[in-house]
Motif scaffolding. Sequence first.
Motif, mmCIF file in Angstrom:
data_model
loop_
_atom_site.group_PDB
_atom_site.id
_atom_site.type_symbol
_atom_site.label_atom_id
_atom_site.label_comp_id
_atom_site.label_asym_id
_atom_site.label_seq_id
_atom_site.Cartn_x
_atom_site.Cartn_y
_atom_site.Cartn_z
ATOM 1 N N GLU A 183 104.604 73.892 -62.799
ATOM 2 C CA GLU A 183 103.258 74.397 -62.521
ATOM 3 C C GLU A 183 103.150 74.710 -61.034
ATOM 4 O OE1 GLU A 183 100.866 75.026 -64.674
ATOM 5 O OE2 GLU A 183 101.862 74.177 -66.450
ATOM 6 N N HIS A 235 94.729 74.626 -58.473
ATOM 7 C CA HIS A 235 95.409 74.960 -59.729
ATOM 8 C C HIS A 235 94.320 75.349 -60.716
ATOM 9 C CE1 HIS A 235 97.442 74.353 -63.638
ATOM 10 N NE2 HIS A 235 98.548 74.666 -62.975
ATOM 11 N N CYS A 290 93.680 74.474 -63.673
ATOM 12 C CA CYS A 290 93.054 73.400 -64.453
ATOM 13 C C CYS A 290 91.904 72.738 -63.704
ATOM 14 C CB CYS A 290 94.096 72.364 -64.872
ATOM 15 S SG CYS A 290 94.717 71.309 -63.544
ATOM 16 N N LYS A 329 86.901 74.078 -63.880
ATOM 17 C CA LYS A 329 86.001 72.998 -64.286
ATOM 18 C C LYS A 329 84.682 73.054 -63.510
ATOM 19 C CE LYS A 329 88.955 71.056 -67.152
ATOM 20 N NZ LYS A 329 90.184 71.817 -66.897
ATOM 21 N N HIS A 388 87.078 65.801 -70.114
ATOM 22 C CA HIS A 388 87.900 66.995 -70.312
ATOM 23 C C HIS A 388 89.077 66.692 -71.238
ATOM 24 C CE1 HIS A 388 86.242 67.978 -66.123
ATOM 25 N NE2 HIS A 388 85.607 68.744 -66.987
ATOM 26 N N ASP A 416 91.918 67.985 -71.205
ATOM 27 C CA ASP A 416 93.185 67.979 -70.481
ATOM 28 C C ASP A 416 93.190 66.983 -69.318
ATOM 29 O OD1 ASP A 416 91.353 69.372 -68.958
ATOM 30 O OD2 ASP A 416 92.734 70.961 -68.360
ATOM 31 N N MET A 427 95.417 66.919 -65.856
ATOM 32 C CA MET A 427 94.783 67.052 -64.546
ATOM 33 C C MET A 427 95.142 65.888 -63.628
ATOM 34 S SD MET A 427 90.969 68.249 -65.769
ATOM 35 C CE MET A 427 90.261 68.040 -64.142
#
Length: 519
Positions: free
Chosen positions: A72, A93, A95, A99, A122, A124, A128
């Motif tokens: 990533e 990033h 992710c 948000k 969340h 994910d 994160m």
Amino acid sequence: MKFWIVSMECAGIAEAGGVKNVSFSLCKELALAGHSVTLFIPYFKCTSLELIKNHKTTEVAALNIPMCAKEESVTYKKAVCNQGNFDVIFVHHACFEEKEAIYTYTAAEQEKNPDFVKGFGHKDTPFMDTLFCKAVSAYGNKVNSAGLPDIIHCQDASCSLVPCFAKKEAVFEKTAFVVTIHNAGPAYHHNFSSIGEAAWYTGLPEAELAGALNDFKVEPFLLAANAGAHITTVSEHYAKELIDPFNIDETEGLSPIFFNRYTNIKGITNGIDYERYNPSDMKESHLPFEFNPETGDLEGKFKCRDYCVEQIQYSQIEGVKSYGKINIRPQEKDRQIFISYHGRITNQKGISVLIKAIPAILNNYESVKFVIAGQGEISLEKELINLCSRFEGKVIFLNGYNQKAARLVNAIGDFIVLPSFFEPCGLEDFISQIYGTLPVANATGGLNKIVNYKTGFLYQNNTHENLIAKLSEVIALKLYNPQKIDEMIKAAALYVHKNYLWKNVILNEYLPFFESILK
């Protein structure tokens, strides 16, 4: 000393809970004391740059981070915080940037995608948390040895994997690690559901992960402790609760493990950045009128109350949906008693206890009004909305968050009720005492710093019957011995100002602790 403070949130930059205040004040006061401080924080969609200067439009570094069998791309942008002049490294990033809130979904996100339920974490979150911790650790390879920290201080479970990754980097050989537990209650552990899930996200060996099991879940706090991080928490009282082998439910099974492993947990009670709340300075307090509880000057406090009630009735509070209203007959104005609550609308905060207590109090005391503000569990929010309809003119519920509204709710009360089942430190008691509002609290965790009958009121055994009894007692005291209440208001405001300034907490508690772990 050189510090890296690692946090998902920071006051004035990205805000959610009490962690934001600790992160900001640690950075600010350490920097003002002459230490080198860098805050590492993700860059969210909700991030504010109001306190930031020199936020670079191009990254100062870019790295590929191994995550879930691929890489990533993460970028880092450097800035400076205006207050305290400490450095900030924003970790970028997708992710994080997508948000709208730090830990949970917002109503707007739910509208776009029904699977993203407002108030829920969340989906994910493991990705994160792990990506952020790996990114902080990897950044050490991008700075020269002079820029490496003496101490990396990680705030709460979401950041507690940093020591696990950084310990494997040679550049951190001389660095000490601290992980502060802000809340070890259910839903706050950010744990992995199994060794397999933990291995997928972290890439850590299964043997290492197996040493951090709590039943079948892998605990980031235990991983950090096993990696040699020093564990602290946010009050001396909560430190004792975290190693209480019988405190199973309130720590989701973590305290017996700490107890059996003889884990040393250092309790340092959080401070308060008084100047950010000072009621005699409207610019800092964001209140519409000035007053000073330390001198007994409360005229502005009651003007704030009138202002707040008027604003609510005309629904003029941005970002907050208001329910109910308050009716005050002019001839009864001087005998009105306002009881406030501000905080998360969750079971931990004892909202179920408060909801059961409110009808009894309102049925017995015509002069009492409740003003409640916060957001959280939908079922509890609905019960509060129903109370507004059931007791028309006596209950207001401000659903949502707005900084000015939150401070108003703290400021306008005669009392603030804090019926938490567990509370690691507590900040609302500090804020309310600064604003001349006396706390009525369950004697748990950090709320035990309230001095009973001197700076507030404590009760034992958190049931609605006991809360009703305690509220009835303080209401009677306000009605029939107002001089005692006035004396307590002064004493409480002075007590917090004298004993809990962040500057003093840093000087007297944190710096000696940091020096000791470096030795």
